[in-house]
Design an enzyme around this catalytic site. Structure first.
Site, PDB file in Angstrom:
ATOM      1  N   GLN A 148     -77.068  19.014  62.683  1.00 19.42           N
ATOM      2  CA  GLN A 148     -75.775  18.682  63.292  1.00 19.42           C
ATOM      3  C   GLN A 148     -75.523  19.577  64.507  1.00 19.42           C
ATOM      4  O   GLN A 148     -75.619  20.802  64.413  1.00 19.42           O
ATOM      5  CB  GLN A 148     -74.655  18.853  62.243  1.00 19.42           C
ATOM      6  CG  GLN A 148     -73.294  18.424  62.725  1.00 19.42           C
ATOM      7  CD  GLN A 148     -73.193  16.915  62.982  1.00 19.42           C
ATOM      8  OE1 GLN A 148     -73.705  16.101  62.216  1.00 19.42           O
ATOM      9  NE2 GLN A 148     -72.555  16.553  64.077  1.00 19.42           N
ATOM     10  N   ASP A 195     -82.310  11.363  64.565  1.00 17.99           N
ATOM     11  CA  ASP A 195     -81.365  11.347  65.686  1.00 17.99           C
ATOM     12  C   ASP A 195     -82.090  10.953  66.977  1.00 17.99           C
ATOM     13  O   ASP A 195     -81.446  10.609  67.969  1.00 17.99           O
ATOM     14  CB  ASP A 195     -80.757  12.752  65.886  1.00 17.99           C
ATOM     15  CG  ASP A 195     -79.302  12.838  65.456  1.00 17.99           C
ATOM     16  OD1 ASP A 195     -78.679  11.773  65.256  1.00 17.99           O
ATOM     17  OD2 ASP A 195     -78.798  13.962  65.323  1.00 17.99           O
ATOM     18  N   LYS A 215     -71.453  11.186  57.056  1.00 19.25           N
ATOM     19  CA  LYS A 215     -72.864  10.806  56.907  1.00 19.25           C
ATOM     20  C   LYS A 215     -73.265  10.799  55.436  1.00 19.25           C
ATOM     21  O   LYS A 215     -73.955   9.901  54.961  1.00 19.25           O
ATOM     22  CB  LYS A 215     -73.750  11.776  57.718  1.00 19.25           C
ATOM     23  CG  LYS A 215     -73.636  11.539  59.219  1.00 19.25           C
ATOM     24  CD  LYS A 215     -74.240  12.657  60.058  1.00 19.25           C
ATOM     25  CE  LYS A 215     -73.911  12.390  61.537  1.00 19.25           C
ATOM     26  NZ  LYS A 215     -74.245  13.503  62.421  1.00 19.25           N
TER      27      LYS A 215
END
Ligand code: NDP
Length: 282
Positions: A97, A120, A53
Protein backbone atom coordinates in the site's frame (compact mmCIF):
# COMPACT_ATOMS: atom_id res chain seq x y z
CA UNK A 1 -30.49 12.65 -21.49
CA UNK A 2 -26.99 11.79 -20.33
CA UNK A 3 -26.14 8.28 -19.20
CA UNK A 4 -24.76 7.97 -15.69
CA UNK A 5 -22.05 5.32 -15.86
CA UNK A 6 -22.79 3.23 -12.80
CA UNK A 7 -19.45 1.91 -11.54
CA UNK A 8 -21.09 0.51 -8.44
CA UNK A 9 -23.45 -1.70 -10.47
CA UNK A 10 -20.75 -2.80 -12.96
CA UNK A 11 -18.48 -3.53 -10.05
CA UNK A 12 -21.10 -5.64 -8.25
CA UNK A 13 -21.72 -7.65 -11.42
CA UNK A 14 -18.00 -8.16 -12.02
CA UNK A 15 -17.44 -9.25 -8.44
CA UNK A 16 -20.10 -11.94 -8.90
CA UNK A 17 -18.37 -13.07 -12.09
CA UNK A 18 -15.01 -13.13 -10.30
CA UNK A 19 -16.46 -15.08 -7.35
CA UNK A 20 -17.79 -17.71 -9.78
CA UNK A 21 -14.37 -17.95 -11.44
CA UNK A 22 -12.70 -18.28 -8.03
CA UNK A 23 -14.97 -21.28 -7.32
CA UNK A 24 -14.02 -22.84 -10.66
CA UNK A 25 -10.36 -22.27 -9.85
CA UNK A 26 -10.75 -23.99 -6.49
CA UNK A 27 -12.48 -26.98 -8.06
CA UNK A 28 -9.75 -27.29 -10.67
CA UNK A 29 -6.65 -26.73 -8.52
CA UNK A 30 -7.83 -27.55 -4.99
CA UNK A 31 -6.62 -24.21 -3.64
CA UNK A 32 -7.80 -20.64 -3.22
CA UNK A 33 -6.31 -17.58 -4.98
CA UNK A 34 -4.57 -15.42 -2.42
CA UNK A 35 -3.49 -11.81 -1.99
CA UNK A 36 -1.09 -10.42 0.59
CA UNK A 37 -1.20 -6.71 1.32
CA UNK A 38 1.60 -4.97 3.20
CA UNK A 39 0.76 -1.74 4.96
CA UNK A 40 3.39 0.38 6.68
CA UNK A 41 2.43 2.88 9.38
CA UNK A 42 -0.92 4.30 10.41
CA UNK A 43 -2.01 6.59 7.53
CA UNK A 44 -5.83 6.71 8.00
CA UNK A 45 -6.68 6.80 4.27
CA UNK A 46 -4.40 3.81 3.61
CA UNK A 47 -6.05 1.92 6.50
CA UNK A 48 -9.46 2.47 4.87
CA UNK A 49 -8.21 1.36 1.42
CA UNK A 50 -6.66 -1.79 2.87
CA UNK A 51 -9.82 -2.65 4.81
CA UNK A 52 -11.86 -2.24 1.60
CA UNK A 53 -9.50 -4.58 -0.23
CA UNK A 54 -9.75 -7.15 2.55
CA UNK A 55 -13.55 -6.98 2.52
CA UNK A 56 -13.74 -7.26 -1.27
CA UNK A 57 -11.44 -10.30 -1.26
CA UNK A 58 -13.61 -12.02 1.35
CA UNK A 59 -16.75 -11.36 -0.72
CA UNK A 60 -15.15 -12.83 -3.83
CA UNK A 61 -13.80 -15.86 -1.96
CA UNK A 62 -10.17 -14.75 -2.40
CA UNK A 63 -7.87 -15.44 0.55
CA UNK A 64 -6.25 -12.27 1.85
CA UNK A 65 -3.60 -11.57 4.43
CA UNK A 66 -2.73 -8.12 5.73
CA UNK A 67 0.80 -7.60 7.03
CA UNK A 68 1.02 -4.51 9.21
CA UNK A 69 4.49 -3.08 9.71
CA UNK A 70 5.47 -0.16 11.95
CA UNK A 71 6.23 3.30 10.52
CA UNK A 72 9.93 2.89 11.38
CA UNK A 73 10.42 -0.43 9.57
CA UNK A 74 13.66 -0.28 7.54
CA UNK A 75 13.81 -0.65 3.78
CA UNK A 76 15.90 -3.81 4.23
CA UNK A 77 13.28 -5.37 6.50
CA UNK A 78 10.54 -4.56 4.00
CA UNK A 79 12.58 -5.95 1.11
CA UNK A 80 13.22 -9.19 2.96
CA UNK A 81 9.49 -9.52 3.71
CA UNK A 82 8.81 -9.17 -0.01
CA UNK A 83 11.50 -11.75 -0.82
CA UNK A 84 9.79 -14.20 1.53
CA UNK A 85 6.38 -13.59 -0.11
CA UNK A 86 7.91 -13.91 -3.60
CA UNK A 87 9.23 -17.34 -2.59
CA UNK A 88 5.95 -18.48 -1.01
CA UNK A 89 3.98 -20.56 -3.53
CA UNK A 90 0.79 -20.04 -1.50
CA UNK A 91 0.87 -16.28 -2.21
CA UNK A 92 -0.40 -15.35 -5.68
CA UNK A 93 -0.59 -11.57 -5.41
CA UNK A 94 1.48 -9.05 -3.44
CA UNK A 95 0.53 -5.42 -2.97
CA UNK A 96 2.37 -2.79 -0.97
CA UNK A 97 0.00 0.00 0.00
CA UNK A 98 1.37 3.39 -1.05
CA UNK A 99 2.49 5.94 0.01
CA UNK A 100 5.39 4.58 2.06
CA UNK A 101 7.22 6.58 4.75
CA UNK A 102 9.83 8.98 3.38
CA UNK A 103 12.85 6.91 4.51
CA UNK A 104 11.83 4.05 2.19
CA UNK A 105 12.50 4.19 -1.54
CA UNK A 106 9.16 3.26 -3.17
CA UNK A 107 10.80 2.30 -6.46
CA UNK A 108 13.04 -0.28 -4.75
CA UNK A 109 10.02 -1.79 -3.03
CA UNK A 110 7.61 -2.03 -5.96
CA UNK A 111 10.32 -3.33 -8.27
CA UNK A 112 11.27 -6.07 -5.79
CA UNK A 113 7.83 -7.71 -6.06
CA UNK A 114 7.95 -10.70 -8.41
CA UNK A 115 6.37 -9.32 -11.63
CA UNK A 116 4.11 -12.40 -11.75
CA UNK A 117 2.70 -11.42 -8.34
CA UNK A 118 2.69 -7.65 -8.93
CA UNK A 119 -1.10 -7.22 -8.97
CA UNK A 120 -0.90 -3.41 -8.85
CA UNK A 121 1.30 -3.59 -11.99
CA UNK A 122 3.46 -0.70 -10.74
CA UNK A 123 6.78 -2.58 -11.00
CA UNK A 124 8.93 -1.54 -13.93
CA UNK A 125 8.72 -4.89 -15.73
CA UNK A 126 4.94 -4.66 -15.81
CA UNK A 127 5.07 -0.96 -16.73
CA UNK A 128 7.30 -1.89 -19.69
CA UNK A 129 4.97 -4.69 -20.70
CA UNK A 130 2.01 -2.30 -20.62
CA UNK A 131 3.94 0.13 -22.85
CA UNK A 132 4.53 -2.62 -25.38
CA UNK A 133 0.96 -3.90 -25.23
CA UNK A 134 2.01 -7.37 -23.98
CA UNK A 135 0.70 -7.69 -20.43
CA UNK A 136 -1.00 -9.95 -17.92
CA UNK A 137 -1.95 -7.21 -15.47
CA UNK A 138 -3.03 -3.62 -15.88
CA UNK A 139 -2.93 -1.03 -13.11
CA UNK A 140 -6.29 -1.21 -11.38
CA UNK A 141 -7.68 2.32 -11.85
CA UNK A 142 -7.04 2.76 -15.60
CA UNK A 143 -8.11 -0.86 -16.15
CA UNK A 144 -11.34 -0.08 -14.29
CA UNK A 145 -11.97 2.92 -16.56
CA UNK A 146 -11.48 0.76 -19.68
CA UNK A 147 -13.83 -1.88 -18.28
CA UNK A 148 -16.52 0.79 -17.73
CA UNK A 149 -16.09 2.03 -21.32
CA UNK A 150 -16.33 -1.53 -22.66
CA UNK A 151 -19.40 -2.40 -20.63
CA UNK A 152 -21.17 0.77 -21.77
CA UNK A 153 -20.28 0.08 -25.41
CA UNK A 154 -18.02 3.15 -25.69
CA UNK A 155 -15.04 2.61 -27.96
CA UNK A 156 -12.06 5.00 -27.98
CA UNK A 157 -11.23 3.98 -31.58
CA UNK A 158 -10.80 7.04 -33.78
CA UNK A 159 -11.90 9.36 -30.96
CA UNK A 160 -10.14 12.38 -29.49
CA UNK A 161 -9.25 11.22 -25.98
CA UNK A 162 -7.90 13.75 -23.49
CA UNK A 163 -6.40 12.63 -20.17
CA UNK A 164 -5.93 15.19 -17.40
CA UNK A 165 -3.02 14.13 -15.17
CA UNK A 166 0.20 12.25 -15.89
CA UNK A 167 0.89 10.27 -12.72
CA UNK A 168 2.49 6.84 -13.01
CA UNK A 169 -0.50 5.16 -11.41
CA UNK A 170 -3.35 6.80 -13.34
CA UNK A 171 -2.63 9.37 -16.07
CA UNK A 172 0.24 7.72 -17.95
CA UNK A 173 -1.13 4.16 -18.07
CA UNK A 174 -4.60 5.57 -18.84
CA UNK A 175 -3.21 7.32 -21.91
CA UNK A 176 -1.46 4.13 -22.97
CA UNK A 177 -4.61 1.99 -22.70
CA UNK A 178 -6.69 4.49 -24.68
CA UNK A 179 -3.97 4.51 -27.34
CA UNK A 180 -3.87 0.69 -27.44
CA UNK A 181 -7.59 0.85 -28.24
CA UNK A 182 -6.95 3.26 -31.09
CA UNK A 183 -7.88 6.53 -29.43
CA UNK A 184 -5.99 9.67 -30.42
CA UNK A 185 -4.65 10.70 -27.05
CA UNK A 186 -3.60 14.04 -25.55
CA UNK A 187 -2.19 14.13 -22.03
CA UNK A 188 -2.52 17.39 -20.06
CA UNK A 189 -0.85 18.32 -16.78
CA UNK A 190 -0.19 21.32 -14.55
CA UNK A 191 2.14 22.92 -17.10
CA UNK A 192 -0.27 22.55 -20.05
CA UNK A 193 -0.96 25.90 -21.70
CA UNK A 194 -4.64 26.60 -22.41
CA UNK A 195 -5.92 23.37 -20.93
CA UNK A 196 -9.54 24.12 -21.91
CA UNK A 197 -8.59 24.24 -25.61
CA UNK A 198 -7.60 20.58 -25.25
CA UNK A 199 -10.52 19.45 -23.10
CA UNK A 200 -13.01 21.05 -25.50
CA UNK A 201 -11.76 18.78 -28.29
CA UNK A 202 -12.28 15.62 -26.25
CA UNK A 203 -14.81 13.00 -27.32
CA UNK A 204 -13.65 11.09 -24.25
CA UNK A 205 -12.30 13.12 -21.33
CA UNK A 206 -10.66 11.32 -18.39
CA UNK A 207 -9.79 13.53 -15.44
CA UNK A 208 -7.29 12.41 -12.78
CA UNK A 209 -5.85 15.56 -11.25
CA UNK A 210 -7.30 15.65 -7.74
CA UNK A 211 -8.90 19.12 -7.89
CA UNK A 212 -12.51 19.40 -6.70
CA UNK A 213 -15.00 20.35 -9.47
CA UNK A 214 -12.18 21.71 -11.66
CA UNK A 215 -13.75 20.71 -14.99
CA UNK A 216 -16.64 23.05 -15.80
CA UNK A 217 -19.31 22.87 -18.50
CA UNK A 218 -17.53 25.42 -20.72
CA UNK A 219 -14.47 23.13 -20.81
CA UNK A 220 -16.22 20.17 -22.43
CA UNK A 221 -17.60 19.37 -25.84
CA UNK A 222 -21.33 18.77 -26.35
CA UNK A 223 -21.94 15.01 -26.22
CA UNK A 224 -18.57 14.11 -24.67
CA UNK A 225 -18.05 11.02 -22.50
CA UNK A 226 -16.59 12.21 -19.20
CA UNK A 227 -14.79 9.84 -16.83
CA UNK A 228 -13.98 11.32 -13.44
CA UNK A 229 -11.18 9.54 -11.56
CA UNK A 230 -10.67 12.30 -8.98
CA UNK A 231 -11.63 11.79 -5.35
CA UNK A 232 -11.74 15.09 -3.49
CA UNK A 233 -13.52 16.90 -0.68
CA UNK A 234 -15.65 19.77 -1.96
CA UNK A 235 -16.10 23.08 -0.12
CA UNK A 236 -19.22 21.56 1.50
CA UNK A 237 -17.04 18.76 2.92
CA UNK A 238 -18.69 16.16 0.69
CA UNK A 239 -16.82 13.71 -1.54
CA UNK A 240 -16.67 14.92 -5.15
CA UNK A 241 -14.72 14.40 -8.34
CA UNK A 242 -12.57 16.62 -10.55
CA UNK A 243 -15.62 17.36 -12.67
CA UNK A 244 -18.48 19.67 -11.75
CA UNK A 245 -21.08 16.93 -12.26
CA UNK A 246 -24.20 19.10 -11.95
CA UNK A 247 -22.88 21.71 -14.37
CA UNK A 248 -21.65 19.22 -16.96
CA UNK A 249 -24.51 16.71 -16.82
CA UNK A 250 -26.73 18.36 -19.47
CA UNK A 251 -23.86 18.68 -21.92
CA UNK A 252 -22.35 15.18 -21.83
CA UNK A 253 -23.57 11.94 -23.42
CA UNK A 254 -22.26 9.88 -20.49
CA UNK A 255 -20.53 10.64 -17.19
CA UNK A 256 -19.28 8.80 -14.09
CA UNK A 257 -20.45 10.06 -10.70
CA UNK A 258 -18.20 10.46 -7.65
CA UNK A 259 -18.68 8.45 -5.52
CA UNK A 260 -19.99 5.37 -7.37
CA UNK A 261 -18.09 5.67 -10.65
CA UNK A 262 -14.44 4.73 -11.07
CA UNK A 263 -13.76 4.21 -7.34
CA UNK A 264 -15.47 0.81 -6.88
CA UNK A 265 -13.89 -0.44 -10.11
CA UNK A 266 -10.35 -0.02 -8.78
CA UNK A 267 -10.77 -2.66 -6.07
CA UNK A 268 -12.67 -4.91 -8.46
CA UNK A 269 -9.77 -4.86 -10.91
CA UNK A 270 -7.44 -5.83 -8.06
CA UNK A 271 -9.57 -8.94 -7.48
CA UNK A 272 -9.40 -9.69 -11.18
CA UNK A 273 -5.61 -9.28 -11.23
CA UNK A 274 -5.23 -11.59 -8.22
CA UNK A 275 -7.30 -14.26 -9.95
CA UNK A 276 -5.26 -13.82 -13.15
CA UNK A 277 -2.03 -14.14 -11.13
CA UNK A 278 -3.28 -17.35 -9.50
CA UNK A 279 -4.22 -18.82 -12.89
CA UNK A 280 -0.85 -17.89 -14.42
CA UNK A 281 1.00 -19.46 -11.49
CA UNK A 282 -0.87 -22.74 -11.81
P1 NDP B 1 -1.10 12.85 -8.57
O1 NDP B 1 -1.15 13.96 -7.59
O2 NDP B 1 0.00 11.86 -8.52
O3 NDP B 1 -1.15 13.48 -10.04
C1 NDP B 1 -1.97 14.55 -10.37
C2 NDP B 1 -1.74 14.93 -11.80
O4 NDP B 1 -2.62 16.00 -12.11
C3 NDP B 1 -0.32 15.43 -12.09
O5 NDP B 1 0.11 14.93 -13.32
C4 NDP B 1 -0.49 16.96 -12.13
O6 NDP B 1 0.38 17.61 -13.04
C5 NDP B 1 -1.91 17.08 -12.65
N1 NDP B 1 -2.53 18.33 -12.23
C6 NDP B 1 -2.65 18.82 -10.98
N2 NDP B 1 -3.28 20.00 -11.00
C7 NDP B 1 -3.56 20.28 -12.28
C8 NDP B 1 -4.20 21.35 -12.95
N3 NDP B 1 -4.68 22.40 -12.27
N4 NDP B 1 -4.31 21.29 -14.29
C9 NDP B 1 -3.82 20.25 -14.98
N5 NDP B 1 -3.22 19.19 -14.40
C10 NDP B 1 -3.09 19.21 -13.07
O7 NDP B 1 -2.52 12.15 -8.43
P2 NDP B 1 -3.03 10.66 -8.84
O8 NDP B 1 -2.83 10.43 -10.29
O9 NDP B 1 -2.53 9.68 -7.86
O10 NDP B 1 -4.58 10.84 -8.53
C11 NDP B 1 -5.38 11.81 -9.20
C12 NDP B 1 -6.76 11.84 -8.58
O11 NDP B 1 -7.37 10.57 -8.75
C13 NDP B 1 -6.80 12.10 -7.08
O12 NDP B 1 -7.97 12.82 -6.78
C14 NDP B 1 -6.88 10.72 -6.48
O13 NDP B 1 -7.49 10.73 -5.21
C15 NDP B 1 -7.74 10.04 -7.49
N6 NDP B 1 -7.56 8.58 -7.54
C16 NDP B 1 -8.69 7.86 -7.60
C17 NDP B 1 -8.63 6.50 -7.68
C18 NDP B 1 -9.89 5.74 -7.78
O14 NDP B 1 -9.91 4.58 -7.48
N7 NDP B 1 -10.97 6.36 -8.23
C19 NDP B 1 -7.34 5.78 -7.66
C20 NDP B 1 -6.21 6.66 -7.72
C21 NDP B 1 -6.33 8.01 -7.64
P3 NDP B 1 1.99 17.63 -12.88
O15 NDP B 1 2.45 16.27 -13.31
O16 NDP B 1 2.42 18.70 -13.79
O17 NDP B 1 2.25 17.91 -11.42
Amino acid sequence: MATVIDGKAVSAKMREEIAAEVKEFEEKYGKTPSLTVIIVGEDPASQVYVRNKEKACAQAGIKSEIIRLPEDVTEEELLSKIDALNADAEVNGILVQLPLPKHINEKNIICRIDPKKDVDAFGYENVGRIMSGDYDFLPCTPAGVMELLHRYGISPAGKECVVLGRSNIVGKPMAMLLMHENGTVTVCHSKTADLAAHTRRADILVSAIGKAKFVKADMIKEGAVVIDVGINRGEDGKLCGDVDFEQCFDKVSAITPVPGGVGPMTVTMLLKNTLTAAKKQN
